[in-house]
Motif scaffolding. Structure first.
Motif, PDB file in Angstrom:
ATOM      1  N   ARG A 194      93.751 -47.444 -61.813  1.00  0.00           N
ATOM      2  CA  ARG A 194      92.724 -48.341 -62.323  1.00  0.00           C
ATOM      3  C   ARG A 194      91.713 -48.716 -61.244  1.00  0.00           C
ATOM      4  NH1 ARG A 194      92.451 -51.384 -66.952  1.00  0.00           N
ATOM      5  NH2 ARG A 194      93.492 -49.533 -67.732  1.00  0.00           N
TER       6      ARG A 194
ATOM      7  N   LEU B 233      87.595 -48.237 -61.658  1.00  0.00           N
ATOM      8  CA  LEU B 233      86.633 -49.334 -61.576  1.00  0.00           C
ATOM      9  C   LEU B 233      86.274 -49.541 -60.108  1.00  0.00           C
ATOM     10  CD1 LEU B 233      88.283 -51.869 -64.066  1.00  0.00           C
ATOM     11  CD2 LEU B 233      86.338 -50.354 -64.516  1.00  0.00           C
TER      12      LEU B 233
ATOM     13  N   GLU C  40      85.471 -55.599 -64.430  1.00  0.00           N
ATOM     14  CA  GLU C  40      85.308 -55.030 -65.767  1.00  0.00           C
ATOM     15  C   GLU C  40      83.836 -55.003 -66.159  1.00  0.00           C
ATOM     16  OE1 GLU C  40      87.417 -57.442 -65.043  1.00  0.00           O
ATOM     17  OE2 GLU C  40      89.381 -56.451 -65.265  1.00  0.00           O
ATOM     18  N   VAL C  41      83.082 -55.996 -65.707  1.00  0.00           N
ATOM     19  CA  VAL C  41      81.657 -56.071 -65.987  1.00  0.00           C
ATOM     20  C   VAL C  41      80.920 -56.453 -64.710  1.00  0.00           C
ATOM     21  CG1 VAL C  41      79.823 -57.232 -67.281  1.00  0.00           C
ATOM     22  CG2 VAL C  41      81.973 -56.669 -68.416  1.00  0.00           C
TER      23      VAL C  41
ATOM     24  N   THR D 119      79.368 -51.825 -67.270  1.00  0.00           N
ATOM     25  CA  THR D 119      80.686 -51.436 -66.786  1.00  0.00           C
ATOM     26  C   THR D 119      80.533 -50.136 -66.012  1.00  0.00           C
ATOM     27  OG1 THR D 119      81.909 -52.534 -68.560  1.00  0.00           O
ATOM     28  CG2 THR D 119      83.011 -50.709 -67.444  1.00  0.00           C
TER      29      THR D 119
ATOM     30  N   VAL E 235      82.312 -47.034 -64.181  1.00  0.00           N
ATOM     31  CA  VAL E 235      83.586 -46.323 -64.181  1.00  0.00           C
ATOM     32  C   VAL E 235      83.446 -44.988 -63.464  1.00  0.00           C
ATOM     33  CG1 VAL E 235      84.437 -47.398 -66.302  1.00  0.00           C
ATOM     34  CG2 VAL E 235      83.109 -45.289 -66.451  1.00  0.00           C
TER      35      VAL E 235
ATOM     36  N   ALA F 216      86.251 -46.318 -70.279  1.00  0.00           N
ATOM     37  CA  ALA F 216      85.841 -47.718 -70.385  1.00  0.00           C
ATOM     38  C   ALA F 216      86.419 -48.382 -71.621  1.00  0.00           C
ATOM     39  CB  ALA F 216      84.311 -47.810 -70.391  1.00  0.00           C
TER      40      ALA F 216
ATOM     41  N   VAL G  42      89.558 -50.346 -71.011  1.00  0.00           N
ATOM     42  CA  VAL G  42      89.463 -51.504 -70.115  1.00  0.00           C
ATOM     43  C   VAL G  42      89.117 -52.746 -70.930  1.00  0.00           C
ATOM     44  CG1 VAL G  42      88.279 -52.509 -68.137  1.00  0.00           C
ATOM     45  CG2 VAL G  42      88.733 -50.046 -68.195  1.00  0.00           C
ATOM     46  N   ALA G  43      90.050 -53.663 -71.031  1.00  0.00           N
ATOM     47  CA  ALA G  43      89.788 -54.906 -71.749  1.00  0.00           C
ATOM     48  C   ALA G  43      88.659 -55.675 -71.061  1.00  0.00           C
ATOM     49  CB  ALA G  43      91.049 -55.765 -71.798  1.00  0.00           C
ATOM     50  N   GLY G  44      87.686 -56.124 -71.841  1.00  0.00           N
ATOM     51  CA  GLY G  44      86.575 -56.887 -71.281  1.00  0.00           C
ATOM     52  C   GLY G  44      85.399 -56.065 -70.841  1.00  0.00           C
ATOM     53  N   SER G  45      85.473 -54.722 -70.936  1.00  0.00           N
ATOM     54  CA  SER G  45      84.342 -53.881 -70.564  1.00  0.00           C
ATOM     55  C   SER G  45      83.255 -53.994 -71.628  1.00  0.00           C
ATOM     56  CB  SER G  45      84.772 -52.423 -70.417  1.00  0.00           C
ATOM     57  OG  SER G  45      85.035 -51.848 -71.692  1.00  0.00           O
TER      58      SER G  45
ATOM     59  N   THR H 142      84.496 -51.995 -74.760  1.00  0.00           N
ATOM     60  CA  THR H 142      85.441 -52.668 -75.657  1.00  0.00           C
ATOM     61  C   THR H 142      84.792 -53.862 -76.344  1.00  0.00           C
ATOM     62  OG1 THR H 142      86.317 -53.923 -73.766  1.00  0.00           O
ATOM     63  CG2 THR H 142      87.496 -51.936 -74.395  1.00  0.00           C
TER      64      THR H 142
END
Length: 378
Positions: A173, A177, A182-183, A196, A198, A306, A309-312, A315
């Motif tokens: 991970r 990132l 995440e952002v 985001t 990646v 992406a 990835v929670a919060g990207s 998502t």
């Protein structure tokens, strides 16, 4: 002038000239490097690439040098080249999934790999990025396909069906990132843009379309008005991701850059009506300096990464209806992506389905411009 044998392939929505390393290696030193050979062969330095085999667009000005691999578990290595159009330069820092699918079929058709009596799997390594990929081609009874009825969004042309899998595109991970966030937020003038960043398939910076005042389902002619902003954001993202230093020249290839948004009804470039329920995430990417007519496969892998990835921004905008599947709405239509995550939630593989056809095998008569500065010699 020298004569260079090449094979012209269509992979998905790209056209690529493929060269066996044994045919091109002997010319590299005398021609002043690979950059010299390829820009001369493609007719770069002219927006029409009139004096070469380039097609005057980013999706038709591509090449790869292919060789048998000496690495365990790898069948072929390939070096991908994005050949510039108006300038006599070559970008070596990325990969092309469409060309990789073409290389898979090329390896089978030219005898670089042994043919299975059911399904032949070509294991490939991209020398530019180190990415590992595999191309799966049906070869019933050991028969090598030369034509097929598979199709992909962005073209009505049919071809041999090829399944392309990116293996471990983001093994950890922290590597996926590069900024650790995440952002990330970038300020340009009085505006702030959320993105985001990646590294999977290709380094990519994916920004929220809402920050541009866009719904994300607009045509490429609308997206084109925002190209200068996206280019500026790409530069800032490159610095944040460690892909470039402030004193280095600006790259118009990495990271890949684009916008994402929730699904909405839209009309493709061919006039097909797509309803929001038919896909999960809207994506519009740049290719070099212009909106991509569809989406590069390496960019699709980055979008899939992406999506894990929670919060990207992906998502936050996606409406994913089925785990392990992502339907990407592009200007040309919907691209289906299958992906697998391991028990830790890390992306293990991404598979895309393409159509490939061999167009020609030809002798190219190349006159290299040996005065080119900064050419690659190996």
């Amino acid at each position: 002038m020298f004569t260079l044998r090449g094979t012209w392939m269509r992979g998905g929505t790209s056209k690529c000239w493929l060269f066996n390393a044994v045919d091109i290696d002997p010319y590299i030193a005398d021609a002043g490097g690979l950059d010299n050979i390829l820009t001369a062969a493609f007719g770069s330095g002219d927006p029409r690439q009139l004096d070469g085999v380039g097609g005057g667009s980013s999706t038709t000005s591509k090449a790869a040098i292919v060789r048998r691999s000496s690495a365990p578990g790898i069948d072929v290595d390939y070096l991908f080249a994005q050949v510039a159009i108006e300038n006599r330069t070559v970008e070596w820092g990325s990969n092309c999934g469409n060309c990789a699918t073409a290389i898979g079929l090329y390896a089978v058709q030219t005898g670089l790999v042994a043919v299975d009596d059911r399904v032949t799997v070509v294991r490939m390594r991209n020398e530019n990025t180190g990415a590992l990929l595999s191309a799966e081609i049906d070869t019933p009874g050991g028969r090598i396909p030369v034509e097929g009825d598979a199709s992909v969004p962005g073209t009505t042309a049919l071809g041999v069906p090829v399944g392309l899998t990116f293996t471990d595109p983001a093994p950890v991970r922290s590597a996926m990132l590069p900024t650790g966030a995440e952002v990330d937020r970038i300020t340009l003038g009085h505006n702030e843009y959320s993105g985001t960043f990646v590294r999977a398939g290709a380094p990519a910076a994916l920004f929220d379309a809402a920050d541009f005042g866009l719904a994300g389902s607009e045509s490429n002619s609308v997206v084109a008005a925002h190209v200068p902003t996206l280019i500026a954001l790409r530069r800032q993202a490159a610095l944040s991701m460690g892909l470039s230093k402030p004193e280095e020249p600006v790259s118009h290839a990495v990271p890949k850059v684009g916008i994402v948004a929730p699904p909405a009804d839209y009309t493709t470039t061919t006039g097909q009506c797509i309803v929001a329920a038919d896909y999960d995430i809207s994506v519009r990417m740049l290719s070099m300096m212009a909106p991509h007519p569809a989406i590069g496969l390496t960019s699709a892998v980055a979008v899939a990464a992406a999506a894990t990835v929670a919060g990207s921004v992906v998502t936050a905008n996606a409406r994913i209806g089925w785990p392990g599947s992502l339907r990407i709405g592009t200007a040309a239509g919907v691209l289906d992506v299958d992906y697998i995550v391991d028990h830790d939630g890390l992306l293990h593989s991404v598979t895309l389905h393409r159509a490939v056809r061999r167009i020609a095998t030809a002798d190219l008569f190349v006159v290299p411009v040996t005065a080119l500065v900064g050419s690659r010699s190996a």
